[in-house]
Structures are given as structure tokens and as C-alpha cells.
Design an enzyme around this catalytic site. Structure first.
Site, PDB file in Angstrom:
ATOM      1  CB  SER A   1      -0.956  -0.054   1.192  1.00  0.00           C
ATOM      2  OG  SER A   1      -2.021   0.853   1.042  1.00  0.00           O
TER       3      SER A   1
ATOM      4  CG  ASP B   1      -6.490  -3.123  -3.513  1.00  0.00           C
ATOM      5  OD1 ASP B   1      -7.034  -2.213  -2.856  1.00  0.00           O
ATOM      6  OD2 ASP B   1      -5.255  -3.270  -3.586  1.00  0.00           O
TER       7      ASP B   1
ATOM      8  CG  HIS C   1      -5.791  -2.476   0.229  1.00  0.00           C
ATOM      9  ND1 HIS C   1      -4.910  -2.310  -0.807  1.00  0.00           N
ATOM     10  CD2 HIS C   1      -5.301  -1.718   1.256  1.00  0.00           C
ATOM     11  CE1 HIS C   1      -3.951  -1.483  -0.451  1.00  0.00           C
ATOM     12  NE2 HIS C   1      -4.156  -1.123   0.807  1.00  0.00           N
TER      13      HIS C   1
END
Length: 307
Positions: free
Chosen positions: A164, A245, A277
Site C-alpha cells: 500500500s 482492491d 486490499h
């Protein structure tokens, strides 16, 4: 006492609240777990302070084979995610994940603890991580301040990785290393898990956390628009994306931009259907999570196979 001190002046749901008196309340990622011997993998870990003034630190992981290995082991520098504003390397999910990666790949891991926005606005997270990378690189001749790195880490076989926002920071470390040099580190590859990069839409969170944000021309956030992308000094990149995601297209765009940029390295992308995610952190036992770790490990073991 100011009766309005508990007034919320800004909130980003599921991330944090800022109160009128300046306090920041994080709504996710505040759990921590201590380092030590992991009973599941036999990996040893410990926390080491890099900069006492800022609190920049690393959690180091040493696989069980390190003590008996005649050769030094590859090194992974990992950067945690959390939208630049939540989580730490001490979070149980990251700790579990990196114990598993260290054991399976037989690598030494340095997981970076950087300061979080909004108390420490971007680019603090980038600068802190760069300081940690330089600190790790100082062990290249076996004469750095940390014995685990001096004795067991092969800085000539180094990897960067993150998830991320941490994947974004990892990419930026590769770019900064290209421009400024990595000292004793030789970067063999980079793994980006569900990476965050900007697109052409307004991002209120980034604008709040990054007061000097330069818009779509800012290469830290918008890597796909960086004219220097083709020169990134990293020979291999692996990008993980997931079907559900919200950042899926950002990862795909990065993969495509890198391929089309003229960059001389090799980039691969792995997509997991039906997943969201950082699913591997929330449920590390599910089949796709196990496979993600397996592919992450295989990517790093390619260098060992050539040695």
C-alpha cells in the site's frame, strides 16, 4: 481547560480524527506485539533505534538458519503500509507476515518504523525511511553499529518491499537510491504489494497529509508520470494486485508504465481474483495468502539460485 478541546476538526473514516487541541486519534492499526523468538517459525526479532531524536527505528528479523549458515543471507528492507498515517512495524499482522517471509525465504529482514502523518507531514515518512536505508547500508563492510547486520546480512543481495503506502515509499527509495547511491547496498529486486500511487483524481487525504504536495506532477505520489522512471536502478520488480482492491488500477498502471518507460529491468504482476486490499495481512492462513508469501519468497530466492 478549553471546553472545545474535544471538538473534532478533521476526520478520515477508519483512519484518524484530529481534535481542536491537536490530538490525533487513530482508528485502526494501533495494536502492537513485542519482538522475540517466534514459536511458529523460530525466527528471532528485535527492535533497534536508528535515530533517538526522531524515533526512527527498525524491527530486525533473523531466520533460524542464520547462526549455522557459513554464508551471509540476503537482506529484505520492508516498509509497512497504512495510508502514511496508521500502523507500525510492531503491528501483529506485519510481525506475523515478516516472521513467515524471513523463515521461508531464509533472509534477514529490516522492517522500517517511520513517523506518521498528520503529526509529521509528508515527506517525513520518505525521509525517515531513507535514513533507515542509509543506516542499513552503513553495515556494508561489516563495521556498522548492529551485529545482526554485520554478521548475517549480505548487503550485496538486497531487496526492497512494501504494501500500500509502504509500496509507494519502497519505490521512492529505489528512485532515490538511483539518484544518490545506496552505499553498501546492491538492490536485486523490489516487491510492491497492492501499491498506492496517485491517479488523476483529487485525493483529499494526500492533500491533508502532504502540505507541499505538487499535484499530478509530484513524482513521489505519481510515479507513472515521473520522467526518470525509466532509469530506476532495480533489475527486477514484482507487483501484486487484487481484483476487489480499490487500488487495483493503481498497481496495474504502475506495472504498465514501468514496462513502457524504456526501463531495462524485468517486471511481473500477479493478480488474485476475489481478494481485497492487503487480504494476506487480515487472514494469513487462507490459500491465496499462503500463495502470495510463496511467490514473494520465490522472487527473492531467484538471486540465491544464481549464486
Amino acid at each position: 481547560m478549553d471546553p472545545t478541546a474535544n471538538e473534532v476538526v478533521r476526520e478520515f473514516p477508519r483512519l484518524f480524527r484530529v481534535y481542536k487541541d491537536g490530538r490525533v486519534e487513530r482508528l485502526l492499526g494501533t495494536e502492537t506485539t513485542p519482538p522475540g523468538a517466534d514459536p511458529r517459525t523460530a525466527v528471532q526479532s528485535k527492535d533497534v533505534t536508528v535515530n533517538p531524536q526522531t524515533g526512527v527505528a527498525v524491527r530486525l528479523y533473523l531466520p533460524p538458519t542464520a547462526a549455522s549458515s557459513p554464508a551471509k543471507l540476503p537482506l529484505l528492507i520492508y516498509v509497512h503500509g497504512g495510508a502514511f498515517c496508521i500502523c507500525t512495524p510492531f503491528n501483529p499482522a506485519y510481525h506475523h507476515h515478516l516472521n513467515a517471509v524471513s523463515a521461508a525465504a531464509n533472509v534477514v529482514v529490516a522492517s522500517v518504523h517511520y513517523r506518521l502523518a498528520p503529526e509529521h507531514p509528508l515527506p517525513a515518512a520518505y525521509d525517515d525511511t531513507w535514513e533507515a536505508v542509509q543506516w542499513v547500508a552503513s553495515h556494508g563492510a561489516g563495521a556498522g553499529p548492529e551485529p545482526w547486520l554485520n554478521d548475517h546480512a549480505d548487503l550485496g543481495a538486497a531487496f526492497l518491499a512494501g504494501d500500500s503506502a509502504g509500496a509507494n515509499i519502497a519505490h521512492n527509495m529505489a528512485m532515490r537510491g538511483t539518484a544518490e547511491g545506496l552505499g553498501g547496498l546492491k538492490l536485486e529486486g523490489m516487491v510492491l504489494i497492492h501499491p498506492y500511487f496517485g491517479n488523476d483524481k483529487k485525493d483529499e487525504l494526500v492533500e491533508y497529509l502532504y502540505p507541499t504536495y505538487g499535484g499530478i506532477g509530484d513524482p513521489k505520489i505519481h510515479a507513472t508520470r515521473d520522467p526518470k522512471l525509466s532509469g530506476m536502478g532495480c533489475p527486477r520488480v514484482l507487483v501484486f494486485v487484487s481484483e476487489k482492491d480499490f487500488l487495483r488500477e493503481r498497481g496495474v498502471s504502475y506495472y504498465e508504465a514501468l514496462k513502457k518507460s524504456g526501463w531495462k529491468g524485468k517486471v511481473d504482476m500477479v493478480e488474485y481474483q476475489g481478494e481485497d486490499h492487503v487480504f494476506h495481512l487480515f487472514d494469513p492462513t487462507k490459500e491465496n495468502s499462503v500463495d502470495l508469501v510463496k511467490q514473494f519468497v520465490a522472487f527473492m530466492k531467484q538471486i540465491q539460485a544464481r549464486c
